[in-house]
Design a protein around this motif. Structure first.
Motif, PDB file in Angstrom:
ATOM      1  N   PRO A  35     -29.018 -10.347 -16.690  1.00 53.37           N
ATOM      2  CA  PRO A  35     -28.998  -9.873 -15.304  1.00 53.37           C
ATOM      3  C   PRO A  35     -27.586  -9.949 -14.742  1.00 53.37           C
ATOM      4  N   LYS A  36     -27.255  -9.043 -13.860  1.00 46.30           N
ATOM      5  CA  LYS A  36     -25.984  -9.134 -13.140  1.00 46.30           C
ATOM      6  C   LYS A  36     -26.122 -10.263 -12.113  1.00 46.30           C
ATOM      7  N   PRO A  37     -25.165 -11.171 -12.077  1.00 46.90           N
ATOM      8  CA  PRO A  37     -25.271 -12.294 -11.142  1.00 46.90           C
ATOM      9  C   PRO A  37     -25.035 -11.901  -9.681  1.00 46.90           C
ATOM     10  N   GLU A  38     -24.328 -10.808  -9.468  1.00 46.53           N
ATOM     11  CA  GLU A  38     -24.130 -10.286  -8.115  1.00 46.53           C
ATOM     12  C   GLU A  38     -24.218  -8.775  -8.194  1.00 46.53           C
ATOM     13  N   LEU A  39     -24.736  -8.186  -7.139  1.00 46.40           N
ATOM     14  CA  LEU A  39     -24.893  -6.730  -7.118  1.00 46.40           C
ATOM     15  C   LEU A  39     -23.821  -6.116  -6.224  1.00 46.40           C
ATOM     16  N   HIS A  40     -23.345  -4.950  -6.652  1.00 45.25           N
ATOM     17  CA  HIS A  40     -22.345  -4.231  -5.871  1.00 45.25           C
ATOM     18  C   HIS A  40     -22.386  -2.755  -6.214  1.00 45.25           C
ATOM     19  N   VAL A  41     -21.723  -1.972  -5.375  1.00 49.66           N
ATOM     20  CA  VAL A  41     -21.506  -0.548  -5.615  1.00 49.66           C
ATOM     21  C   VAL A  41     -20.004  -0.381  -5.806  1.00 49.66           C
ATOM     22  N   THR A  42     -19.588   0.231  -6.896  1.00 46.77           N
ATOM     23  CA  THR A  42     -18.166   0.475  -7.104  1.00 46.77           C
ATOM     24  C   THR A  42     -17.758   1.690  -6.283  1.00 46.77           C
ATOM     25  N   LEU A  43     -16.806   1.476  -5.376  1.00 47.65           N
ATOM     26  CA  LEU A  43     -16.292   2.561  -4.536  1.00 47.65           C
ATOM     27  C   LEU A  43     -15.063   3.199  -5.152  1.00 47.65           C
ATOM     28  N   VAL A  44     -14.222   2.380  -5.769  1.00 50.52           N
ATOM     29  CA  VAL A  44     -13.011   2.845  -6.451  1.00 50.52           C
ATOM     30  C   VAL A  44     -12.996   2.178  -7.813  1.00 50.52           C
ATOM     31  N   GLY A  45     -13.104   2.981  -8.872  1.00 48.61           N
ATOM     32  CA  GLY A  45     -13.072   2.448 -10.225  1.00 48.61           C
ATOM     33  C   GLY A  45     -11.668   2.041 -10.641  1.00 48.61           C
ATOM     34  N   THR A  46     -11.576   1.403 -11.776  1.00 49.46           N
ATOM     35  CA  THR A  46     -10.312   0.845 -12.257  1.00 49.46           C
ATOM     36  C   THR A  46      -9.217   1.896 -12.399  1.00 49.46           C
ATOM     37  N   CYS A  47      -9.512   3.019 -13.029  1.00 43.43           N
ATOM     38  CA  CYS A  47      -8.467   4.046 -13.242  1.00 43.43           C
ATOM     39  C   CYS A  47      -7.974   4.614 -11.915  1.00 43.43           C
ATOM     40  N   LEU A  48      -8.891   4.958 -11.022  1.00 46.40           N
ATOM     41  CA  LEU A  48      -8.491   5.483  -9.713  1.00 46.40           C
ATOM     42  C   LEU A  48      -7.747   4.411  -8.930  1.00 46.40           C
ATOM     43  N   GLY A  49      -8.196   3.176  -9.012  1.00 42.33           N
ATOM     44  CA  GLY A  49      -7.515   2.085  -8.315  1.00 42.33           C
ATOM     45  C   GLY A  49      -6.076   1.922  -8.779  1.00 42.33           C
ATOM     46  N   ARG A  50      -5.860   2.031 -10.076  1.00 43.46           N
ATOM     47  CA  ARG A  50      -4.494   1.942 -10.606  1.00 43.46           C
ATOM     48  C   ARG A  50      -3.635   3.098 -10.104  1.00 43.46           C
ATOM     49  N   GLU A  51      -4.223   4.302 -10.060  1.00 47.63           N
ATOM     50  CA  GLU A  51      -3.481   5.458  -9.571  1.00 47.63           C
ATOM     51  C   GLU A  51      -3.121   5.290  -8.092  1.00 47.63           C
ATOM     52  N   LEU A  52      -4.067   4.826  -7.298  1.00 47.91           N
ATOM     53  CA  LEU A  52      -3.786   4.598  -5.881  1.00 47.91           C
ATOM     54  C   LEU A  52      -2.710   3.536  -5.699  1.00 47.91           C
ATOM     55  N   GLN A  53      -2.768   2.476  -6.483  1.00 49.96           N
ATOM     56  CA  GLN A  53      -1.771   1.408  -6.393  1.00 49.96           C
ATOM     57  C   GLN A  53      -0.392   1.935  -6.783  1.00 49.96           C
ATOM     58  N   ALA A  54      -0.324   2.716  -7.861  1.00 49.37           N
ATOM     59  CA  ALA A  54       0.966   3.266  -8.306  1.00 49.37           C
ATOM     60  C   ALA A  54       1.534   4.246  -7.281  1.00 49.37           C
ATOM     61  N   THR A  55       0.656   4.989  -6.630  1.00 49.49           N
ATOM     62  CA  THR A  55       1.101   5.995  -5.659  1.00 49.49           C
ATOM     63  C   THR A  55       1.512   5.376  -4.329  1.00 49.49           C
ATOM     64  N   PHE A  56       0.740   4.411  -3.846  1.00 52.72           N
ATOM     65  CA  PHE A  56       0.954   3.908  -2.491  1.00 52.72           C
ATOM     66  C   PHE A  56       1.460   2.475  -2.414  1.00 52.72           C
ATOM     67  N   GLY A  57       1.469   1.765  -3.511  1.00 54.04           N
ATOM     68  CA  GLY A  57       2.002   0.403  -3.524  1.00 54.04           C
ATOM     69  C   GLY A  57       1.413  -0.474  -2.441  1.00 54.04           C
ATOM     70  N   ALA A  58       2.283  -1.096  -1.669  1.00 52.87           N
ATOM     71  CA  ALA A  58       1.875  -2.073  -0.659  1.00 52.87           C
ATOM     72  C   ALA A  58       1.039  -1.462   0.462  1.00 52.87           C
ATOM     73  N   THR A  59       1.112  -0.151   0.667  1.00 50.48           N
ATOM     74  CA  THR A  59       0.343   0.464   1.755  1.00 50.48           C
ATOM     75  C   THR A  59      -1.062   0.885   1.314  1.00 50.48           C
ATOM     76  N   MET A  60      -1.363   0.717   0.018  1.00 50.00           N
ATOM     77  CA  MET A  60      -2.658   1.170  -0.489  1.00 50.00           C
ATOM     78  C   MET A  60      -3.827   0.528   0.254  1.00 50.00           C
ATOM     79  N   ALA A  61      -3.812  -0.781   0.423  1.00 47.21           N
ATOM     80  CA  ALA A  61      -4.943  -1.476   1.046  1.00 47.21           C
ATOM     81  C   ALA A  61      -5.203  -0.950   2.454  1.00 47.21           C
ATOM     82  N   ALA A  62      -4.158  -0.750   3.235  1.00 49.63           N
ATOM     83  CA  ALA A  62      -4.332  -0.252   4.603  1.00 49.63           C
ATOM     84  C   ALA A  62      -4.884   1.169   4.597  1.00 49.63           C
ATOM     85  N   ARG A  63      -4.407   2.001   3.687  1.00 51.44           N
ATOM     86  CA  ARG A  63      -4.889   3.387   3.611  1.00 51.44           C
ATOM     87  C   ARG A  63      -6.376   3.425   3.243  1.00 51.44           C
TER      88      ARG A  63
END
Length: 164
Positions: A35-63
Motif C-alpha cells: 500500500p502507498k503510505p500516503e496518497l497524493h496527486v502529482t501536479l508536476v512530474g519529475t521531468c517537467l519539474g526539472r525543466e521548470l527549475q532550469a528555465t525559471f530557477g529561483a522564481t519557479m516556486a513563486a510562478r
C-alpha cells in the motif's frame, strides 16, 4: 491548499481524513502489492519539474504558486481503478513495476497545465489525474504524464472489489 515538492515533482497531498491510504497490502493477478503510505496527486512530474527549475530557477516556486493558487483543487473519486505496468530502473536494476491507481475528477488539472505551458511557451499534455493506491516491483510507482502514457501502461481496468 498545500502542495509538497518531492525532489523535482510537485504533489497535492490527499488528507488521510478524506481518503485514508490502504491499510494493508493486496494481491492482484498473482502479484503482491504494497500500500502507498500516503496518497497524493502529482501536479508536476519529475521531468517537467526539472525543466521548470532550469528555465525559471529561483522564481519557479513563486510562478507555480501563483498558477496553483488561482484554481480550486477539489476533486471527486471516480471509483475507476486501473492496473498499470512498465519497466523501471531502481538501484541500477531493471524491474517490472506495477501500480494500482484510481482515476479522479480534478477540474483544475487542465487549466494548471495550460498555465505552465504558457510559462514555457508550449502546449503541455494534461496528465490524467489519479491517485496511486498500491505498488509492486518499484516503490515510487509509475509516472503518468499524459493520456498516451496512461494508455501505454494500462494493463486492465479493475473489477469492483479488486484488489482483494
Amino acid at each position: 491548499m498545500t502542495t509538497i515538492a518531492h525532489t523535482s515533482s510537485i504533489v497535492l497531498p490527499v488528507p488521510a481524513e478524506c481518503w485514508p491510504p490502504p491499510g494493508a497490502g493486496a494481491r492482484l493477478d498473482n502479484l503482491a502489492f504494497d500500500p502507498k503510505p500516503e496518497l497524493h496527486v502529482t501536479l508536476v512530474g519529475t521531468c517537467l519539474g526539472r525543466e521548470l527549475q532550469a528555465t525559471f530557477g529561483a522564481t519557479m516556486a513563486a510562478r507555480i504558486r501563483e498558477a496553483r493558487d488561482a484554481l480550486d483543487w477539489h476533486f471527486e473519486r471516480s471509483g475507476r481503478c486501473l492496473l498499470l505496468r512498465k519497466s523501471c530502473v531502481e538501484h541500477g536494476h531493471v524491474r517490472i513495476a506495477h501500480s494500482v491507481i484510481e482515476l479522479i475528477d480534478l477540474p483544475a488539472m487542465a487549466p494548471f497545465q495550460r498555465a505552465l505551458g504558457r510559462m514555457l511557451g508550449r502546449q503541455l499534455p494534461v496528465p490524467p489525474p489519479h491517485v496511486t493506491l498500491y505498488t509492486a516491483g518499484c516503490a515510487q510507482g509509475i509516472g503518468v504524464s499524459s493520456p498516451a502514457r496512461l494508455r501505454a501502461f494500462a494493463v486492465r481496468s479493475l473489477l469492483p472489489g479488486e484488489p482483494d
